[in-house]
Each structure stands twice: as structure tokens, then as C-alpha cells.
Design a protein around this motif. Structure first.
Motif, PDB file in Angstrom:
ATOM      1  N   ILE A   1      51.746  38.498  45.908  1.00 13.02           N
ATOM      2  CA  ILE A   1      51.023  39.274  44.897  1.00 13.02           C
ATOM      3  C   ILE A   1      49.584  38.785  44.779  1.00 13.02           C
ATOM      4  CG2 ILE A   1      50.918  39.828  42.420  1.00 13.02           C
ATOM      5  CD1 ILE A   1      54.026  39.588  42.449  1.00 13.02           C
ATOM      6  N   ARG A   2      49.440  37.419  44.729  1.00 11.69           N
ATOM      7  CA  ARG A   2      48.091  36.852  44.595  1.00 11.69           C
ATOM      8  C   ARG A   2      47.220  37.255  45.788  1.00 11.69           C
ATOM      9  NH1 ARG A   2      47.297  30.757  46.056  1.00 11.69           N
ATOM     10  NH2 ARG A   2      47.265  31.851  48.076  1.00 11.69           N
ATOM     11  N   ASN A   3      47.780  37.136  47.005  1.00 13.63           N
ATOM     12  CA  ASN A   3      46.994  37.464  48.203  1.00 13.63           C
ATOM     13  C   ASN A   3      46.633  38.950  48.278  1.00 13.63           C
ATOM     14  OD1 ASN A   3      47.108  34.814  48.954  1.00 13.63           O
ATOM     15  ND2 ASN A   3      48.743  35.059  50.466  1.00 13.63           N
ATOM     16  N   GLU A   4      47.559  39.798  47.820  1.00  6.34           N
ATOM     17  CA  GLU A   4      47.245  41.231  47.783  1.00  6.34           C
ATOM     18  C   GLU A   4      46.055  41.509  46.866  1.00  6.34           C
ATOM     19  OE1 GLU A   4      50.749  43.276  46.617  1.00  6.34           O
ATOM     20  OE2 GLU A   4      51.792  42.979  48.538  1.00  6.34           O
TER      21      GLU A   4
ATOM     22  N   LYS B   1      30.696  35.287  45.923  1.00  5.14           N
ATOM     23  CA  LYS B   1      31.766  36.294  45.798  1.00  5.14           C
ATOM     24  C   LYS B   1      33.125  35.612  45.643  1.00  5.14           C
ATOM     25  CE  LYS B   1      33.657  40.507  47.670  1.00  5.14           C
ATOM     26  NZ  LYS B   1      33.390  41.743  48.374  1.00  5.14           N
ATOM     27  N   PHE B   2      33.383  34.512  46.424  1.00  2.79           N
ATOM     28  CA  PHE B   2      34.658  33.793  46.325  1.00  2.79           C
ATOM     29  C   PHE B   2      34.834  33.233  44.921  1.00  2.79           C
ATOM     30  CE2 PHE B   2      34.296  32.717  51.135  1.00  2.79           C
ATOM     31  CZ  PHE B   2      34.642  34.023  51.439  1.00  2.79           C
ATOM     32  N   GLU B   3      33.761  32.693  44.357  1.00  2.51           N
ATOM     33  CA  GLU B   3      33.834  32.129  43.005  1.00  2.51           C
ATOM     34  C   GLU B   3      34.113  33.231  41.975  1.00  2.51           C
ATOM     35  OE1 GLU B   3      30.086  30.209  42.588  1.00  2.51           O
ATOM     36  OE2 GLU B   3      30.682  28.392  43.695  1.00  2.51           O
ATOM     37  N   ASP B   4      33.490  34.375  42.168  1.00  5.73           N
ATOM     38  CA  ASP B   4      33.694  35.493  41.231  1.00  5.73           C
ATOM     39  C   ASP B   4      35.149  35.984  41.267  1.00  5.73           C
ATOM     40  OD1 ASP B   4      32.699  37.583  39.424  1.00  5.73           O
ATOM     41  OD2 ASP B   4      33.183  38.913  41.093  1.00  5.73           O
ATOM     42  N   ILE B   5      35.738  36.089  42.492  1.00  8.11           N
ATOM     43  CA  ILE B   5      37.141  36.524  42.619  1.00  8.11           C
ATOM     44  C   ILE B   5      38.082  35.510  41.969  1.00  8.11           C
ATOM     45  CG2 ILE B   5      38.994  36.937  44.293  1.00  8.11           C
ATOM     46  CD1 ILE B   5      36.863  38.130  46.149  1.00  8.11           C
ATOM     47  N   ALA B   6      37.825  34.231  42.187  1.00  7.82           N
ATOM     48  CA  ALA B   6      38.664  33.169  41.599  1.00  7.82           C
ATOM     49  C   ALA B   6      38.618  33.250  40.075  1.00  7.82           C
ATOM     50  CB  ALA B   6      38.192  31.797  42.090  1.00  7.82           C
ATOM     51  N   ARG B   7      37.423  33.528  39.551  1.00  2.00           N
ATOM     52  CA  ARG B   7      37.265  33.615  38.099  1.00  2.00           C
ATOM     53  C   ARG B   7      38.048  34.805  37.538  1.00  2.00           C
ATOM     54  NH1 ARG B   7      32.430  32.706  38.260  1.00  2.00           N
ATOM     55  NH2 ARG B   7      31.620  34.844  38.446  1.00  2.00           N
TER      56      ARG B   7
ATOM     57  N   LEU C   1      40.808  36.121  38.735  1.00  7.26           N
ATOM     58  CA  LEU C   1      42.262  35.944  38.861  1.00  7.26           C
ATOM     59  C   LEU C   1      42.760  34.659  38.186  1.00  7.26           C
ATOM     60  CD1 LEU C   1      42.718  37.058  42.585  1.00  7.26           C
ATOM     61  CD2 LEU C   1      43.081  38.407  40.532  1.00  7.26           C
ATOM     62  N   LYS C   2      41.852  33.894  37.559  1.00  5.50           N
ATOM     63  CA  LYS C   2      42.200  32.568  36.996  1.00  5.50           C
ATOM     64  C   LYS C   2      43.283  32.666  35.931  1.00  5.50           C
ATOM     65  CE  LYS C   2      41.185  28.141  37.066  1.00  5.50           C
ATOM     66  NZ  LYS C   2      41.359  27.332  38.307  1.00  5.50           N
ATOM     67  N   GLU C   3      43.171  33.662  35.060  1.00  5.18           N
ATOM     68  CA  GLU C   3      44.135  33.768  33.950  1.00  5.18           C
ATOM     69  C   GLU C   3      45.545  34.044  34.464  1.00  5.18           C
ATOM     70  OE1 GLU C   3      44.818  36.290  29.816  1.00  5.18           O
ATOM     71  OE2 GLU C   3      42.939  36.519  30.962  1.00  5.18           O
TER      72      GLU C   3
END
Length: 577
Positions: free
Chosen positions: A525-528, A546-552, A554-556
Motif C-alpha cells: 500500500i505504501r509503495n503504491e 520532491k522525496f522530502e515532500d512525499i515523505a512528509r 505520507l508521514k501520518e
């Protein structure tokens, strides 16, 4: 004002055809079960309806469904008028309710003019019957067609004046002259257009037998003159028509009536010709007849109408109802009824319409008995569907009988609630009340199309609990598994859940896997979600941002995720794809 038929057919197209809810295979109708996508056969009731719900009702006519499956929607008014003009509608309908209004009349009239069709009343009445009847119905006055012409900006005297009727009759005489010229060339032993002292002028005169033969354009053409005048003066009177069944031989009030082709085949002067000469003569006759009405000529060639009526009468004798006959002969059940009643193609049905009407009258009397049976079965506790199946009538007809018997909606609701109560009281293996409510709604949906899960929910809390108390009606969920899932979704780790509930960590993992919450499930699910966000266009200047923005983002949902996680997925999987 919008066209009623256009609104109705487009609504059915949107509700039934677009979601692919119905199909017709091997003479049977099927609807798609929206829960499992299986196809379920539909029962066609005597009214020609099937139980197929849409936004305005619970039943649909098979004539509508046949039309929708065999034509391309959504529809425009111009497209429907084109279908009417080209005779497409009458493959599916006897008549089209709500189609004719002043707008469709106007469009149809323009189409007549575009195709250079004769607009005088005799021609329209003969060749465009539905259109002509619609003008009579919408312009209710003595000269309705003339009134319509005036409203269309036409001069009625110019369009349908007497000189045009004379022209029409002149064309008929021209056809007669062509036929008699052909007979003269064959040296047929007759005289033509002999005028007698009484004023009678038959087309063909047989002096040897003192008999006459008159030529008519169509089997439908009146033969009053031959019956009332010629029959009194001559020994034998025969009428030969050019358009109509080529096999039928009739006797109308002492006047023999048959096709010109049939009559010609009996004549000695024709039989004496070589086969090649006979073929040439028939081709010449075909040209003459085709020039009158090519469509009717083609139908006669296959003896279509006579065969059609004969098949319909045979099926009716066997006890088939009109919708069943409709499916077998390929025309609408309403048109079947019009044929059986002698309203159309009467020249082929003989005396059968009288027999049919007597049978219909008898059936009407039986309906009173059916109504009494429906009411009796209702009081016996049968559902509307059970009554429908028992009496082989539609559910709508059952509802109609019950309403007229003042078995009002309150009585029906009480009956429905009684069924809900019994199903609620039945112990089931459902894990939640919502699942049971949904099951009850599905079980009663066919009988009560408007029933919803919220109705079951309201009845349970407002009536059932009060009368039955907190009795156990479902198996319910396993509490341990429920707790595991609740703790996991609240953010607890597997180890923490194991300690809190004092159960092995392998059991925790089993519960989570069953609920598709295992480690692999979560990673997938996370990878999708990472992949979906990577595919989105962004305004970041570098991949790292961009990687930092995506991590932020999905963090919750995934507390352990970092920009490095996204970076690894990008270079390991995403680029390869």
C-alpha cells in the motif's frame, strides 16, 4: 415543452443501457445482478413488462428494451423522427406513446419536403399513416390536415387541391393502361375499356363469357363499384390487384379478388409462352408494380404481410400472449395486438379479429376473478411477488388490484415490517448488525424495491428492540481479533499488541494478515502511494526536495517513512518501470 418519448427513452438509456444492466439472448431477457455480475433471467409478463427498475419505476416494457438494444443512443429528436420516417419504430412498437407533438410533426413534414414526397392528403393518408393520424389527433377539427398545412406556412389549396387528387387518379389510370398494353402485346383474348350503355367501363372485358376484370393498384383499394354495379350487370366480376399478397384468393360479396401475378399464371395465353418469354413478361410487370411502391413490391415478393398475419394467428391459437408472439415474429407486441384486432392488415386476417375480440372479452371477465384471487392471497400472507408468480401477472398489476381494494400503503407497510421482524428474529452468523440489515434489505428488495438499509435500521431500534429486548440475533465478531485490529490502526506495534492482550505475536500477525494488514500488505500500500505521488507533476527544483515532500505527505499514515525510503523506491523500482 419537452418531448415525452425522448425524455423517457433517454432516461432508460442512461439507467439501463449505459451501465450494461440488460441483454437478450436466444429469445430470453436477462438482467445483471449488480452484486456479483451474474445474469438472471427475467420473466416477461402478459403486459409485455419485465421487472427491471429505473429512476422512474420498477418495471420496463420489452418493446423499449428491444429498441434500446438495436439502436444507438443517447437520442435526439431529429434522430427519432428519422426512425419514424424510415419505419424503424414499427419493428418495435405498434404505436409510440408521447412521440407526436407539434415539434415532431414539423420535423417530419420538413423531411417529407426534403425527399420531394407528395404532400396532398390522399398520398399522406396512404403512405404516412402515423403522421397523418397525429395531425388528426393534435388538430381536432373537421379539416385537421389543412389546418396543419396552414400552420406550416403552406397553401392547403395548392398542396392538397382537387387537381392533385385528379393527378393521383390519373396515375392509377396510367398504370391500368400500361398493364392492358402489356396484355395486348401478348394477344390476350380480351377487350379493353369498353363502355356500356349503363355507363360501366371495365378495364378488361371477356365477351365470350360476358365477364369483366378490373385492375386495382392495391389489395386495399375499395371495390364498391365492382360489388354494387358490375356484379348486377355481368356474369362474373374479378378484381386483380398489383400490390398485395401474391398467393391469396378471396371472394368479397360475390367478387373474386386475387393478385395480378396469380391471375396471369392461370391464363392460357401466358402458359403457352416459353419460359424465357414468361420471364421477360414478369420482369416488365415487376417494373410497373415497383414504380407504384417499391417497398410494398419487395414485401409482396416474399409475401411478407400474409405470412406474418398467418403466423401471428397460429401463435394466438396456440395460446401464446402478445409479448411472446412479438418475440417470435420480430415486431412489437402492440402491433401484434393491432393485427389481431383487425386494425391493420385486415385484408389478410379474415374473420379472425372477431374471434380474437370475443376471446379478449372472455379474458376481461376472467380478470375480475384474478383480482379476487390476488386479494385472497394477500390476506393469506403471500407477498406481492408470490401473488405475481402464483397468478402469472406483473407485480404492478398486483399493486393495482390491492390499491383498488383499499389495501392501502399502511397495510402493505405493516406486512413489510412483519417480514423485517421475522428476519431480524432469525439467528444468523453475521458479524455486525449492519451486515444483517444489508442482508435483510437484499432479501426483500425484489418484493419492496424502495426498501433500504436505513429502513431496517430504524425498525430495529424503534420497534424490534422494544418488543424483543436484547436477544442475540447474530454471531458477532471475535472480540480478540477486533481488539488487535483496533490497536494496530491506533498506531501500536505488533510487539506492543502482543504484550497488551497477552497473546503470542504469531497470533497478532495471523489476525492482521486476515484483515490484510500484514507487513507485506502495508508495504505494498505504501509503495503504491509513493508511486502515485512520484507520477504527479510537481514544481520542485530537485528530486531530493520532491522525496522530502512525499515523505512528509505520507508521514501520518506511515510514521517510519523518510525521504531516504522514497529515494530507495525511486531508483530501485520506479525507474525500472
Amino acid at each position: 415543452m419537452k418531448n415525452k418519448y425522448l425524455e423517457r427513452i433517454n432516461r432508460l438509456y442512461k439507467d439501463i443501457i449505459v451501465p450494461n444492466r440488460v441483454k437478450f439472448e436466444q429469445g430470453k431477457w436477462y438482467k445483471r445482478n449488480e452484486n456479483n455480475n451474474d445474469w438472471v433471467e427475467l420473466i416477461v409478463y402478459k403486459s409485455g413488462q419485465v421487472s427491471l427498475s429505473h429512476s422512474k419505476g420498477t418495471a420496463t416494457y420489452t418493446s423499449h428494451l428491444s429498441f434500446l438494444l438495436n439502436t444507438t443512443g443517447p437520442y435526439t429528436l431529429e434522430q427519432l423522427v428519422d426512425y419514424m420516417y424510415n419505419g424503424v419504430f414499427h419493428k418495435f412498437y405498434g404505436w409510440v406513446e408521447g412521440f407526436w407533438d407539434k415539434q415532431t410533426l414539423s420535423i417530419y413534414f420538413e423531411k417529407l419536403k426534403e425527399n420531394n414526397e407528395p404532400l396532398y392528403e390522399v398520398s399522406i393518408k396512404t403512405n404516412h399513416v402515423p403522421f397523418y393520424k397525429a395531425t388528426r389527433r393534435l388538430y381536432k377539427c373537421e379539416q385537421s390536415y389543412r389546418t396543419f398545412l396552414s400552420e406550416m406556412g403552406e397553401n392547403p389549396d395548392e398542396v392538397s387541391g382537387s387537381f392533385l387528387v385528379d393527378k393521383y387518379l390519373q396515375e392509377g389510370r396510367g398504370i391500368e393502361h400500361k398493364i392492358t398494353t402489356c396484355l395486348k402485346q401478348l394477344h390476350a383474348p380480351y377487350e379493353y375499356f369498353v363502355r356500356f350503355p349503363s355507363g360501366a367501363t371495365p378495364d378488361i372485358y371477356d365477351r365470350v363469357n360476358h365477364s369483366v376484370i378490373d385492375i386495382k393498384r392495391s389489395i386495399k383499394t375499395s371495390i364498391d363499384k365492382e360489388i354494387n354495379v358490375y356484379k348486377e350487370e355481368f356474369n362474373n366480376v374479378t378484381v386483380i390487384y398489383l400490390l398485395g399478397s401474391r398467393e391469396l384468393i378471396k371472394n368479397e360479396n360475390g367478387v373474386k379478388k386475387l393478385s395480378f401475378y396469380k391471375w396471369l399464371s392461370f391464363q392460357g395465353f401466358f402458359r403457352d409462352l416459353t419460359e424465357l418469354k414468361q420471364e421477360r413478361v414478369l420482369r416488365e410487370i415487376d417494373k410497373i408494380v415497383k414504380s407504384i411502391d417499391e417497398g410494398q413490391f419487395n414485401s409482396d415478393l416474399h409475401d411478407y404481410h400474409r405470412t406474418l398475419v398467418r403466423e401471428i394467428i397460429e401463435y394466438d391459437k396456440k395460446g401464446l400472449n402478445n409479448p411472446q408472439i412479438s418475440e417470435r415474429v420480430g415486431i412489437s407486441y402492440k402491433y401484434v395486438n393491432r393485427i389481431l384486432q383487425g386494425k391493420v392488415l385486415q385484408e389478410y386476417s379474415g374473420d379472425y379479429p372477431k374471434i380474437y375480440k370475443e376471446k379478449q372479452l372472455s379474458n376481461k371477465k376472467k380478470k375480475t376473478d384474478i383480482k379476487d384471487e390476488a386479494i385472497q392471497l394477500f390476506y393469506q400472507g403471500l407477498s406481492n411477488k408470490e401473488i405475481s408468480d402464483e397468478l402469472n401477472i406483473s407485480k404492478d398489476m398486483v399493486n393495482y388490484y390491492l390499491r383498488n381494494a383499499e389495501l392501502n400503503s399502511k397495510a402493505l407497510i405493516n406486512k413489510r415490517n412483519e417480514k423485517i421482524h421475522n428476519l431480524l428474529k432469525t439467528y444468523t452468523t453475521h458479524e455486525t448488525l449492519n451486515e444483517k440489515f444489508s442482508w435483510i434489505a437484499d432479501a426483500l428488495k425484489q418484493e419492496y424495491p424502495s426498501i433500504t438499509q436505513s429502513i431496517i435500521d430504524n425498525y430495529y431500534y424503534s420497534h424490534f428492540v422494544r418488543t424483543e429486548g436484547e436477544i442475540k440475533i447474530i454471531k458477532g465478531k471475535e472480540n480478540q481479533q477486533t481488539l488487535v485490529i483496533e490497536l494496530f490502526t491506533s498506531g501500536k506495534s505488533r510487539e506492543e499488541i502482543s504484550q497488551i492482550l497477552d497473546i503470542p505475536i504469531t497470533t497478532v500477525r495471523d489476525y492482521l494478515r486476515k484483515a490484510k494488514l500484514g507487513r507485506k500488505d502495508i508495504l505494498l500500500i505504501r509503495n503504491e502511494k509513493i508511486e502515485r505521488l512520484l507520477k504527479l507533476e510537481s514544481h520542485q527544483k530537485t528530486l531530493r526536495i520532491k522525496f522530502e515532500d512525499i515523505a512528509r505527505q505520507l508521514k501520518e499514515e506511515f510514521p517510519d517513512i523518510t525521504a531516504r525510503t522514497v529515494h530507495t523506491y525511486y531508483y530501485t523500482y520506479f525507474l525500472k518501470k
